[in-house]
Design a protein around this motif. Structure first.
Motif, PDB file in Angstrom:
ATOM      1  N   SER A 104       0.805  -1.223   0.000  1.00 22.30           N
ATOM      2  CA  SER A 104       0.000   0.000   0.000  1.00 22.30           C
ATOM      3  C   SER A 104       0.840   1.275   0.000  1.00 22.30           C
ATOM      4  CB  SER A 104      -0.940   0.012   1.211  1.00 22.30           C
ATOM      5  OG  SER A 104      -0.239   0.310   2.400  1.00 22.30           O
ATOM      6  N   GLN A 220      -0.584   7.262   8.054  1.00 25.24           N
ATOM      7  CA  GLN A 220      -1.735   7.830   7.356  1.00 25.24           C
ATOM      8  C   GLN A 220      -1.567   9.330   7.126  1.00 25.24           C
ATOM      9  OE1 GLN A 220      -5.424   7.305   9.468  1.00 25.24           O
ATOM     10  NE2 GLN A 220      -6.655   7.521   7.625  1.00 25.24           N
ATOM     11  N   ARG A 227      -3.241   2.698   3.323  1.00 25.58           N
ATOM     12  CA  ARG A 227      -4.541   2.188   3.756  1.00 25.58           C
ATOM     13  C   ARG A 227      -4.311   1.149   4.855  1.00 25.58           C
ATOM     14  NH1 ARG A 227      -3.476  -0.161  -1.212  1.00 25.58           N
ATOM     15  NH2 ARG A 227      -3.460  -2.448  -1.265  1.00 25.58           N
TER      16      ARG A 227
END
Length: 240
Positions: A104, A220, A227
């Motif tokens: 990710s 994040q 994610r």
């Protein structure tokens, strides 16, 4: 372009009835995607499906095309045969979490990063050879930020009563993305842990959950592509 390079398997997804699309982080060119046609039905050959277990470290001969197109692998062999990662349930859970996490946050557009590759190779081998690994993923996520360019600024750690996750540094004021109290104390402890200290520097289940939540929020805030890994729930249950 034909290349011979080290490669770390990030993911392998079935494509059609007999093929795989594999993502590998290569030493020479960074993240690359490969189409392995017919590999699921192939019993012999220089490229076998058993090689593409998540985080396997390989030496590959490959053809790297222009960005945006799938590449191919003509030959592959294992560089570091795993002793425990295939059979230890806790380590398997960590492997799936780490591989999903990396999938990710790393993109093909970023190109090569030898520091990142060396870090991944060394830590994967370390995980395979050590037993007390319940907090491995915490130290891994912290040390990984050094390779990605947003390791926490600890220059004012002793003076800071708060840590601002969005700014990545210690501050003397509260705010929306600021941690303090027990959370800050645990975060400070985690920052000071080295891999070789994992056998003696332990967190309880609740402490581990607090630190992990902090680190996930930190990623994040600093990576738009991040994610939350779906494998996190399984990892948390295994580590209970």
């Amino acid at each position: 372009m034909q290349v011979n390079t080290k490669a770390i398997v990030i993911s392998a997804v079935k494509y059609g009835d007999s093929s795989l699309i594999v993502k590998c982080y290569t030493h020479q060119d960074g993240l690359k995607s490969y189409l392995l046609q017919g590999i699921l039905k192939r019993k012999k050959g220089k490229v076998n499906k058993s090689l593409f277990f998540p985080l396997s470290i390989l030496q590959i001969n490959a053809s790297h095309n222009n960005k945006g197109s799938l590449n191919s692998i003509s030959e592959a062999r294992v560089l570091h045969p795993f002793l425990t990662l295939h059979v230890d349930l806790i380590k398997q859970s960590i492997v799936f979490f780490v591989s999903e996490f990396l999938s990710s946050i790393i993109s093909e557009e970023e190109g090569e990063n030898e520091v990142l590759f060396d870090f991944l190779e060394n830590t994967i081998v370390w995980l395979d050879h050590h037993n007390h690994v319940a907090n491995f993923h915490l130290v891994f996520l912290i040390q990984l930020t050094k390779c990605l360019g947003f390791y926490p600024d600890t220059s004012h750690q002793e003076k800071g009563y708060f840590f601002d996750l969005s700014e990545g540094k210690y501050v003397n004021r509260n705010g929306a993305n600021v941690i303090q109290g027990e959370a800050l104390s645990l975060f400070n402890q985690a920052l000071g842990i080295k891999f070789d200290e994992l056998e003696t520097r332990l967190f309880s289940k609740n402490q581990r959950a607090i630190v992990l939540d902090i680190l996930l929020k930190y990623y994040q805030l600093h990576l738009s592509s991040f994610r939350r890994p779906k494998s996190l729930e399984i990892l948390s249950k295994i580590l209970e």
